[in-house]
Design a protein around this motif. Structure first.
Motif, short mmCIF file in Angstrom:
data_model
loop_
_atom_site.label_atom_id
_atom_site.label_comp_id
_atom_site.label_asym_id
_atom_site.label_seq_id
_atom_site.Cartn_x
_atom_site.Cartn_y
_atom_site.Cartn_z
N GLU A 168 0.81 -1.22 0.00
CA GLU A 168 0.00 0.00 0.00
C GLU A 168 0.85 1.27 0.00
OE1 GLU A 168 -2.99 -0.01 -0.67
OE2 GLU A 168 -3.72 -1.99 -0.14
N TRP A 169 2.15 1.14 -0.17
CA TRP A 169 3.03 2.29 -0.09
C TRP A 169 3.98 2.33 -1.29
CZ3 TRP A 169 2.23 5.96 3.56
CH2 TRP A 169 1.41 5.60 4.64
N ALA A 170 3.42 2.16 -2.48
CA ALA A 170 4.25 2.05 -3.68
C ALA A 170 5.06 3.32 -3.92
CB ALA A 170 3.36 1.74 -4.89
N GLY A 171 4.39 4.47 -3.92
CA GLY A 171 5.09 5.72 -4.20
C GLY A 171 6.13 6.05 -3.15
N VAL A 172 5.79 5.88 -1.87
CA VAL A 172 6.74 6.18 -0.80
C VAL A 172 7.91 5.20 -0.84
CG1 VAL A 172 7.04 6.47 1.68
CG2 VAL A 172 4.89 7.12 0.62
N SER A 173 7.62 3.92 -1.13
CA SER A 173 8.69 2.92 -1.21
C SER A 173 9.69 3.28 -2.29
CB SER A 173 8.10 1.54 -1.50
OG SER A 173 7.27 1.10 -0.45
N LEU A 174 9.19 3.69 -3.44
CA LEU A 174 10.08 4.09 -4.54
C LEU A 174 10.91 5.30 -4.13
CD1 LEU A 174 10.83 3.61 -7.54
CD2 LEU A 174 9.07 5.27 -8.12
N GLY A 175 10.27 6.27 -3.49
CA GLY A 175 10.99 7.47 -3.06
C GLY A 175 12.07 7.16 -2.04
N LYS A 176 11.77 6.31 -1.06
CA LYS A 176 12.76 6.01 -0.03
C LYS A 176 13.93 5.21 -0.59
CE LYS A 176 10.78 8.12 3.41
NZ LYS A 176 11.36 9.41 3.87
N ALA A 177 13.64 4.33 -1.56
CA ALA A 177 14.74 3.58 -2.19
C ALA A 177 15.65 4.53 -2.97
CB ALA A 177 14.17 2.51 -3.12
N ALA A 178 15.04 5.48 -3.69
CA ALA A 178 15.85 6.44 -4.44
C ALA A 178 16.61 7.37 -3.50
CB ALA A 178 14.95 7.25 -5.37
N LEU A 179 15.98 7.77 -2.40
CA LEU A 179 16.66 8.63 -1.43
C LEU A 179 17.86 7.91 -0.83
CD1 LEU A 179 16.43 11.38 0.12
CD2 LEU A 179 15.26 10.09 1.92
N ARG A 180 17.70 6.63 -0.53
CA ARG A 180 18.84 5.86 0.00
C ARG A 180 19.96 5.79 -1.03
NH1 ARG A 180 20.06 0.07 -0.17
NH2 ARG A 180 21.62 -0.36 1.44
N SER A 181 19.63 5.59 -2.28
CA SER A 181 20.66 5.55 -3.32
C SER A 181 21.37 6.89 -3.42
CB SER A 181 20.02 5.17 -4.66
OG SER A 181 20.98 5.09 -5.68
N LEU A 182 20.60 7.99 -3.36
CA LEU A 182 21.20 9.31 -3.36
C LEU A 182 22.15 9.47 -2.18
CD1 LEU A 182 21.41 12.27 -4.36
CD2 LEU A 182 19.39 12.76 -2.95
N GLY A 183 21.71 9.03 -1.00
CA GLY A 183 22.56 9.12 0.18
C GLY A 183 23.86 8.36 0.02
N HIS A 184 23.79 7.15 -0.55
CA HIS A 184 25.00 6.36 -0.76
C HIS A 184 25.94 7.06 -1.74
CE1 HIS A 184 24.62 2.20 1.08
NE2 HIS A 184 23.53 2.83 1.50
N SER A 185 25.37 7.63 -2.82
CA SER A 185 26.20 8.34 -3.79
C SER A 185 26.88 9.55 -3.16
CB SER A 185 25.35 8.77 -4.99
OG SER A 185 24.88 7.66 -5.71
N LEU A 186 26.12 10.31 -2.37
CA LEU A 186 26.69 11.47 -1.70
C LEU A 186 27.77 11.06 -0.70
CD1 LEU A 186 23.45 13.56 -1.07
CD2 LEU A 186 25.30 14.13 -2.67
N ALA A 187 27.55 9.94 -0.01
CA ALA A 187 28.55 9.47 0.95
C ALA A 187 29.86 9.12 0.23
CB ALA A 187 28.02 8.27 1.72
N LEU A 188 29.76 8.48 -0.93
CA LEU A 188 30.97 8.15 -1.69
C LEU A 188 31.71 9.42 -2.12
CD1 LEU A 188 29.58 5.28 -3.96
CD2 LEU A 188 31.27 5.04 -2.13
N GLU A 189 30.96 10.43 -2.52
CA GLU A 189 31.56 11.69 -2.95
C GLU A 189 32.19 12.47 -1.80
OE1 GLU A 189 29.53 14.51 -5.50
OE2 GLU A 189 28.04 12.97 -5.96
N LEU A 190 31.49 12.52 -0.67
CA LEU A 190 31.81 13.51 0.35
C LEU A 190 32.63 12.99 1.52
CD1 LEU A 190 28.40 15.42 0.40
CD2 LEU A 190 30.49 16.00 -0.84
N ALA A 191 32.56 11.69 1.81
CA ALA A 191 33.35 11.17 2.94
C ALA A 191 34.84 11.49 2.78
CB ALA A 191 33.12 9.68 3.12
#
Length: 250
Positions: A168-191
């Motif tokens: 019942e949370w298709a849109g939010v699930s997609l958003g949170k998965a993409a947000l996590r991917s963004l976070g991982h990418s930023l961590a690789l760049e910025l750490a």
């Protein structure tokens, strides 16, 4: 040493708990929410508590609106050492078939009315702007100063939905998965540049007086900010019990 913090996505739950916790730790806290009446109410309450905060009205899904608010907060408090992206469109929905529920309600938290009809392309893009793109706007604004100082923390509010969608949370699930991917990418760049980026997966529904009390979750965010660099990880799980995180709507 005192400094500044920013919280994007202030609300009566985790948002206010984050603002209070950071302010009580000695930071000047700027916060942003979409509704003027909500911002005014939060500001009155925080002022009455004697906390150093400043609330502004802006739409996290609108880059121009959000950048203007961030510019104002930085002009008042200086560049933040800690920034949190806590904004999201939270709405039960499916992609192809109608929602199987009228409202999602868990624990003692307020319920969420379901969209009903399947989420179309326009709704998906609108939700992505708030759930993901706004976090990039924040990161692009605050991290250059953090890089220059070789110190700072960016935290994204994720969720267990990032690791497996709930029906019942298709849109939010997609958003949170993409947000996590963004976070991982930023961590690789910025750490390597001295800036910590972490996405917090909250495995339960936040409600006062429970193991997922927003004040407890806010405490975990503060501890993330205080971690030494050898302990940095891009994923942080706030999980009260090993069984937490299953889809309750199946």
């Amino acid at each position: 040493m005192p400094g500044a913090a920013i919280v994007i996505g202030a609300g009566p739950g985790l948002g206010l708990s984050l603002i209070r916790r950071f302010a009580r730790e000695g930071l000047s806290v700027g916060f942003v929410a979409r509704r003027a009446e909500a911002v005014a109410g939060y500001q009155r309450a925080l002022d009455a508590e004697g906390l150093d905060t400043l609330g502004l009205v802006a739409d996290a899904a609108d880059p121009e609106s959000l950048r203007a608010a961030l510019d104002e907060l930085q002009s008042r408090h200086g560049a933040p050492k800690l920034a949190v992206y806590n904004a999201a469109i939270i709405e039960p929905s499916r992609f192809v078939t109608p929602s199987g529920i009228d409202e999602a309600r868990y624990a003692d938290a307020p319920g969420w009315r379901a969209r009903g009809e399947p989420m179309d392309e326009d709704a998906l893009v609108e939700s992505f702007r708030a759930n993901v793109a706004g976090a990039l706007t924040l990161a692009r604004h605050v991290t250059p100063d953090m890089i220059a100082r070789r110190r700072g923390t960016l935290i994204l509010t994720g969720g267990v939905l990032a690791f497996g969608p709930w029906i019942e949370w298709a849109g939010v699930s997609l958003g949170k998965a993409a947000l996590r991917s963004l976070g991982h990418s930023l961590a690789l760049e910025l750490a390597p540049k001295g800036v910590q980026v972490a996405t917090v997966a909250i495995h339960g529904t936040m409600a006062r007086g429970t193991p997922y009390d927003p004040d407890l979750v806010a405490g975990a965010y503060w501890e993330i900010h205080r971690r030494p660099a050898p302990d940095w990880t891009p994923d942080v799980h706030f999980k009260a019990d090993e069984a937490d995180g299953a889809d309750p709507d199946r």
